[in-house]
Enzyme design. Structure first.
Site, mmCIF file in Angstrom:
data_model
loop_
_atom_site.group_PDB
_atom_site.id
_atom_site.type_symbol
_atom_site.label_atom_id
_atom_site.label_comp_id
_atom_site.label_asym_id
_atom_site.label_seq_id
_atom_site.Cartn_x
_atom_site.Cartn_y
_atom_site.Cartn_z
ATOM 1 N N HIS A 22 0.810 -1.230 0.000
ATOM 2 C CA HIS A 22 0.000 0.000 0.000
ATOM 3 C C HIS A 22 0.839 1.275 0.000
ATOM 4 O O HIS A 22 0.273 2.364 0.098
ATOM 5 C CB HIS A 22 -0.949 0.006 1.200
ATOM 6 C CG HIS A 22 -2.031 -1.030 1.123
ATOM 7 N ND1 HIS A 22 -3.019 -0.997 0.156
ATOM 8 C CD2 HIS A 22 -2.267 -2.135 1.877
ATOM 9 C CE1 HIS A 22 -3.830 -2.037 0.329
ATOM 10 N NE2 HIS A 22 -3.392 -2.738 1.360
ATOM 11 N N HIS A 28 7.486 -8.749 2.842
ATOM 12 C CA HIS A 28 6.061 -8.428 2.780
ATOM 13 C C HIS A 28 5.443 -9.289 1.679
ATOM 14 O O HIS A 28 5.603 -9.018 0.491
ATOM 15 C CB HIS A 28 5.890 -6.938 2.475
ATOM 16 C CG HIS A 28 4.516 -6.432 2.771
ATOM 17 N ND1 HIS A 28 4.099 -6.114 4.050
ATOM 18 C CD2 HIS A 28 3.453 -6.196 1.964
ATOM 19 C CE1 HIS A 28 2.860 -5.699 4.018
ATOM 20 N NE2 HIS A 28 2.433 -5.737 2.767
ATOM 21 N N HIS A 60 2.334 -8.788 6.224
ATOM 22 C CA HIS A 60 1.283 -8.639 5.215
ATOM 23 C C HIS A 60 0.001 -9.386 5.517
ATOM 24 O O HIS A 60 -1.079 -8.873 5.254
ATOM 25 C CB HIS A 60 1.755 -9.029 3.807
ATOM 26 C CG HIS A 60 0.689 -8.883 2.757
ATOM 27 N ND1 HIS A 60 0.169 -7.652 2.398
ATOM 28 C CD2 HIS A 60 0.027 -9.800 1.998
ATOM 29 C CE1 HIS A 60 -0.748 -7.819 1.449
ATOM 30 N NE2 HIS A 60 -0.855 -9.113 1.201
#
Length: 215
Positions: free
Chosen positions: A4, A89, A114
């Protein structure tokens, strides 16, 4: 950081000005490996490096190979830096575990992020690298991975896209502690923690759940 990181366009101007903000090394929209690792120093003068990698399985975008990205970054870190910490991640547990084994004896710590759910597989790989597949989320656990459960259930059940909002009930802090030998970079101990913040009082004795044990 993680998938993100570019959600707000302001980050493109902000990130280059802050060397301690690490972007996922092999993500399709990260231009330089220099943005994905840092060499830092602890308060007592020990140097260490931090690397941010990104999974490819079930992650959006044509992302580059995290194994090759790790190899290239490790070449850039001076041999004098013994402590190397890797944040992976990624969605898939097998990919994070494969990277853990690939970087054992090279990284002091490799932990996954994550999925928002802590895993119960903390261990030391090759008698050197502290590892856990996912440290879990710090946030509200009366939720679906931090989102208000009603909206998430509705979307998964009917496909209706009601706006997601962060949940607020039942906050936990999930993390792991790794003991390291600063002269060799070797991890000597790893412990998984879960603090339930509604019952947490820093001024009194409190319970820590460490694996299946309560202290």
């Amino acid at each position: 950081m993680g998938n993100h990181w570019p959600d707000k366009r302001e980050i493109y101007d902000f990130a280059p000005k802050h060397n301690n903000l690490l972007l996922p090394a092999n993500m399709h929209n990260v231009d330089s490996l220099e943005q994905s690792y840092a060499v830092l120093k602890t308060k007592n003068g020990v140097f260490y490096a931090v690397i941010n990698l990104y999974g490819r399985a079930f992650m959006k975008g044509e992302n580059r190979c995290p194994f090759l990205a790790a190899d290239e970054i490790l070449k850039k870190i001076p041999d004098s830096i013994k402590i190397i910490i890797v944040d992976v991640h990624a969605e898939v547990t097998s990919e994070k575990q494969a990277l853990g084994h690939y970087l054992s004896n090279k990284a002091s710590i490799l932990y996954g992020t994550h999925t928002h759910c802590p895993t119960a597989d903390e261990r030391i790989l090759a008698n050197f690298t502290g590892f856990i597949t996912d440290v879990g989320m710090t946030g509200a656990y009366d939720s679906v991975i931090g989102i208000r459960k009603e909206a998430s259930i509705l979307r998964l059940k009917s496909g209706e896209k009601k706006k997601f909002e962060p949940a607020k009930e039942d906050p936990w802090m999930c993390f792991a502690l790794f003991d390291l030998d600063e002269t060799t970079g070797k991890c000597t101990k790893v412990r998984r923690f879960r603090w339930e913040l509604n019952t947490f009082n820093p001024n009194q004795n409190f319970a820590l759940s460490v694996g299946s044990e309560i202290f």
